[in-house]
Write an enzyme that holds these catalytic residues in place. Structure first.
Site, PDB file in Angstrom:
ATOM      1  N   GLU A   1      -0.074  -7.636   9.225  1.00  0.00           N
ATOM      2  CA  GLU A   1      -1.338  -6.972   8.882  1.00  0.00           C
ATOM      3  C   GLU A   1      -2.510  -7.634   9.628  1.00  0.00           C
ATOM      4  O   GLU A   1      -3.405  -6.958  10.122  1.00  0.00           O
ATOM      5  CB  GLU A   1      -1.527  -7.070   7.371  1.00  0.00           C
ATOM      6  CG  GLU A   1      -2.614  -6.183   6.794  1.00  0.00           C
ATOM      7  CD  GLU A   1      -2.680  -6.294   5.275  1.00  0.00           C
ATOM      8  OE1 GLU A   1      -1.903  -7.078   4.677  1.00  0.00           O
ATOM      9  OE2 GLU A   1      -3.520  -5.588   4.675  1.00  0.00           O
TER      10      GLU A   1
ATOM     11  N   ASP B   1     -12.956  -5.340   3.147  1.00  0.00           N
ATOM     12  CA  ASP B   1     -13.166  -5.540   1.711  1.00  0.00           C
ATOM     13  C   ASP B   1     -13.895  -6.825   1.334  1.00  0.00           C
ATOM     14  O   ASP B   1     -14.880  -6.809   0.616  1.00  0.00           O
ATOM     15  CB  ASP B   1     -11.813  -5.557   0.985  1.00  0.00           C
ATOM     16  CG  ASP B   1     -10.979  -4.309   1.224  1.00  0.00           C
ATOM     17  OD1 ASP B   1     -11.388  -3.440   2.017  1.00  0.00           O
ATOM     18  OD2 ASP B   1      -9.911  -4.201   0.600  1.00  0.00           O
TER      19      ASP B   1
ATOM     20  N   SER C   1      -7.004   6.432   3.807  1.00  0.00           N
ATOM     21  CA  SER C   1      -7.788   7.286   4.688  1.00  0.00           C
ATOM     22  C   SER C   1      -7.927   6.757   6.117  1.00  0.00           C
ATOM     23  O   SER C   1      -7.456   7.387   7.068  1.00  0.00           O
ATOM     24  CB  SER C   1      -9.167   7.485   4.054  1.00  0.00           C
ATOM     25  OG  SER C   1     -10.064   8.034   4.963  1.00  0.00           O
ATOM     26  N   TRP C   2      -8.581   5.595   6.305  1.00  0.00           N
ATOM     27  CA  TRP C   2      -8.789   5.198   7.710  1.00  0.00           C
ATOM     28  C   TRP C   2      -7.493   4.710   8.331  1.00  0.00           C
ATOM     29  O   TRP C   2      -7.302   4.820   9.537  1.00  0.00           O
ATOM     30  CB  TRP C   2      -9.997   4.295   7.896  1.00  0.00           C
ATOM     31  CG  TRP C   2      -9.934   2.820   7.623  1.00  0.00           C
ATOM     32  CD1 TRP C   2      -9.207   2.194   6.670  1.00  0.00           C
ATOM     33  CD2 TRP C   2     -10.669   1.791   8.317  1.00  0.00           C
ATOM     34  NE1 TRP C   2      -9.451   0.843   6.716  1.00  0.00           N
ATOM     35  CE2 TRP C   2     -10.348   0.559   7.713  1.00  0.00           C
ATOM     36  CE3 TRP C   2     -11.585   1.775   9.373  1.00  0.00           C
ATOM     37  CZ2 TRP C   2     -10.893  -0.654   8.130  1.00  0.00           C
ATOM     38  CZ3 TRP C   2     -12.129   0.579   9.791  1.00  0.00           C
ATOM     39  CH2 TRP C   2     -11.785  -0.615   9.177  1.00  0.00           C
ATOM     40  N   ASP C   3      -6.574   4.225   7.494  1.00  0.00           N
ATOM     41  CA  ASP C   3      -5.245   3.880   8.030  1.00  0.00           C
ATOM     42  C   ASP C   3      -4.623   5.090   8.711  1.00  0.00           C
ATOM     43  O   ASP C   3      -4.059   4.990   9.803  1.00  0.00           O
ATOM     44  CB  ASP C   3      -4.313   3.408   6.911  1.00  0.00           C
ATOM     45  CG  ASP C   3      -4.717   2.064   6.347  1.00  0.00           C
ATOM     46  OD1 ASP C   3      -5.742   2.023   5.639  1.00  0.00           O
ATOM     47  OD2 ASP C   3      -4.017   1.056   6.592  1.00  0.00           O
TER      48      ASP C   3
ATOM     49  N   TYR D   1       0.865  -1.199   0.000  1.00  0.00           N
ATOM     50  CA  TYR D   1       0.000   0.000   0.000  1.00  0.00           C
ATOM     51  C   TYR D   1       0.898   1.245   0.000  1.00  0.00           C
ATOM     52  O   TYR D   1       1.097   1.876   1.049  1.00  0.00           O
ATOM     53  CB  TYR D   1      -0.881   0.020   1.250  1.00  0.00           C
ATOM     54  CG  TYR D   1      -1.657  -1.255   1.530  1.00  0.00           C
ATOM     55  CD1 TYR D   1      -2.723  -1.656   0.710  1.00  0.00           C
ATOM     56  CD2 TYR D   1      -1.363  -2.052   2.639  1.00  0.00           C
ATOM     57  CE1 TYR D   1      -3.453  -2.810   0.984  1.00  0.00           C
ATOM     58  CE2 TYR D   1      -2.086  -3.207   2.921  1.00  0.00           C
ATOM     59  CZ  TYR D   1      -3.124  -3.584   2.090  1.00  0.00           C
ATOM     60  OH  TYR D   1      -3.841  -4.721   2.374  1.00  0.00           O
TER      61      TYR D   1
HETATM   62  C1  DGY Z   1      -6.552  -2.839  -1.103  1.00  0.00           C
HETATM   63  O1  DGY Z   1      -5.818  -2.369  -1.975  1.00  0.00           O
HETATM   64  O2  DGY Z   1      -6.661  -4.019  -0.817  1.00  0.00           O
HETATM   65  C2  DGY Z   1      -7.357  -1.936  -0.312  1.00  0.00           C
HETATM   66  O3  DGY Z   1      -7.980  -2.521   0.766  1.00  0.00           O
HETATM   67  C3  DGY Z   1      -8.382  -1.257  -1.163  1.00  0.00           C
HETATM   68  O4  DGY Z   1      -8.263   0.007  -0.768  1.00  0.00           O
END
Ligand code: DGY
Length: 450
Positions: A414, A179, A47-49, A42
């Site tokens: 994670e 997700d 945002s929420w991170d 990532y």
């Molecule tokens: C991802 O890339 O898996 C995220 O959760 C989507 O923002």
């Protein structure tokens, strides 16, 4: 000094060392004005991170936590939405999919100065801003004066552009933060999975994490289709609310919206403004949540599929998050605590660490695949805060100990297998580091100096 604590039955833990590792990860993942959730999987600002990350950064320096939040607010759209990704222009487009060339935010009128995605994530930012304001001491008011209008606009967007019968709807599974939650299987599987999309688009996530621990290709194809449809309708929420192939009302998202109104009330008070509107809004959302999403049969909050009007039966950690709300009726709160500690989640039971993201008794439970079973530190922390709000301190304490023990055992991963404690997904994950520091700060004052 080595501080020991019997968080894990297996070992006394060196909490100083854990805190130092967490600080190192947050420093390594910082890129000048914001923190990436992880350097390869990532590589932008999420945002929420960022809100969870700010809760940990406040112990490095509260100024850095303030910059993290303000830089995210700099990506806010004119309509008030805070996008789920603010892209770093220094990172090439192909480093992450879907990147800036997919979302095309810069082609919209009123777009922010940097490229962003077009969807949103749960509004936890006011909670972080409130904590950072307090920690900034004398400078807190200046920070609050800058953050408050952005946070108010964020919640106005949610109410006005996403409102469905008094609660807020999301139009993409990524907007819930959970997700690939099994709660989305029924509505999401009604969306065609067009695998030919992968002739034009390449998943990047599975270059950096095991495919067996990530969403399937079929689900990814559906995510792409929904995002394309939002983009190609100009991110028009009226169109999405009435016509999108995926519109759900999620208890986790809505509970966090209500909780954020309570934090806004505190920020308003510090700025000498009247907090009553925020307080009333939190109470209104709480009442709607109980009326619309509480299931007396399942003794948990369930999501509603707006298209069919039906409640979705899956018991997920999102259905426990309303515990955060102080005005929850006592019967609901007691039933929710029974569900949390019962066979579906096993919180506080021998052999279960943290709060599993999905029902342990469901045949789809998978302890390694993203939001289909693993324990995550953010949702475990939210449930622990909810328990604390209702005076269930012993279990709240146990969940925070579980967070520490999971990291001590497997590192800053994670997510974690709730039974074995093994770590999954990416490593050196920022919100795991930040929330670890946040819970350690209660027992380890020296964490504050980094
Ligand atoms: C991802 O890339 O898996 C995220 O959760 C989507 O923002």
């Amino acid at each position: 000094m080595v501080v020991t604590r019997t968080a894990s039955p297996a070992a006394a833990l060196d909490l100083d060392q854990l805190a130092r590792t967490a600080v190192r990860v947050l420093i390594e993942n910082w890129h000048g004005h914001a923190t990436v959730p992880s350097r390869r999987l990532y590589p932008h600002q999420w945002s929420w991170d960022s809100a969870f990350i700010a809760l940990g950064q406040q112990y490095i320096t509260p100024q850095r936590a303030a910059v993290e939040l303000l830089s995210l607010f700099g990506a806010q759209w004119a309509d008030g939405r805070i996008p789920h990704i603010a892209f770093n222009p220094a990172v090439p487009d192909h480093a992450y999919f879907p990147g800036p060339s997919f979302w095309r935010s810069s082609q919209l009128p009123g777009h922010p100065p940097i490229d962003t995605s077009g969807i949103i994530q749960p509004p936890v930012h006011a909670i972080a801003a409130h904590a950072v304001m307090d920690r900034l001491g004398a400078n807190g008011r200046d920070f609050a004066a800058r953050a408050y209008p952005a946070l108010v606009a964020q919640n106005s967007y949610i109410r006005e552009r996403r409102g469905v019968k008094g609660l807020a709807a999301v139009v993409h599974p990524w907007e819930t933060g959970l997700d690939n939650s099994p709660a989305w299987d029924e509505p999401l599987h009604a969306v065609p999975a067009d695998l030919s999309l992968f002739e034009s688009y390449t998943r990047r996530d599975i270059d950096h994490a095991r495919a067996s621990e990530r969403p399937t290709d079929e689900d990814y194809a559906r995510y792409i289709r929904l995002a394309l449809s939002y983009r190609d309708h100009g991110y028009d929420d009226d169109w999405m609310r009435s016509r999108s192939e995926f519109v759900v009302v999620d208890p986790g998202f809505n509970a966090l919206w209500a909780w954020s109104e309570l934090a806004l009330a505190e920020i308003a008070r510090a700025l000498g403004r009247n907090p009553d509107g925020h307080q009333r809004e939190a109470e209104r959302i709480t009442t709607e949540l109980v009326d619309q999403l509480w299931s007396t049969e399942s003794e948990i909050f369930l999501a509603r599929d707006k298209r069919s009007g039906r409640l979705l039966g899956e018991r997920t950690v999102a259905g426990l998050i309303p515990l955060l709300l102080p005005k929850l009726p006592q019967g609901v709160r007691d039933a929710l605590c029974a569900t949390l500690t019962g066979p579906s989640f096993g919180a506080g039971q021998l052999g279960i660490r943290g709060v599993p993201s999905f029902d342990l008794t469901d045949r789809r439970y998978n302890p390694r695949r993203y939001w289909r079973g693993p324990t995550w530190l953010n949702t475990t922390w939210l449930v622990a805060e909810g328990l604390r709000a209702h005076g269930a301190d012993a279990l709240a304490h146990r969940l925070r100990d579980d967070m520490v023990a999971l990291v001590a055992n497997a590192g800053l991963r994670e997510y974690f297998n709730p039974r074995t404690g093994s770590g999954h997904g990416t490593s050196n994950f920022s919100w795991s580091a930040a929330l670890l520091l946040h819970v350690l700060a209660e027992v380890l004052p020296q964490a504050e100096t980094g």
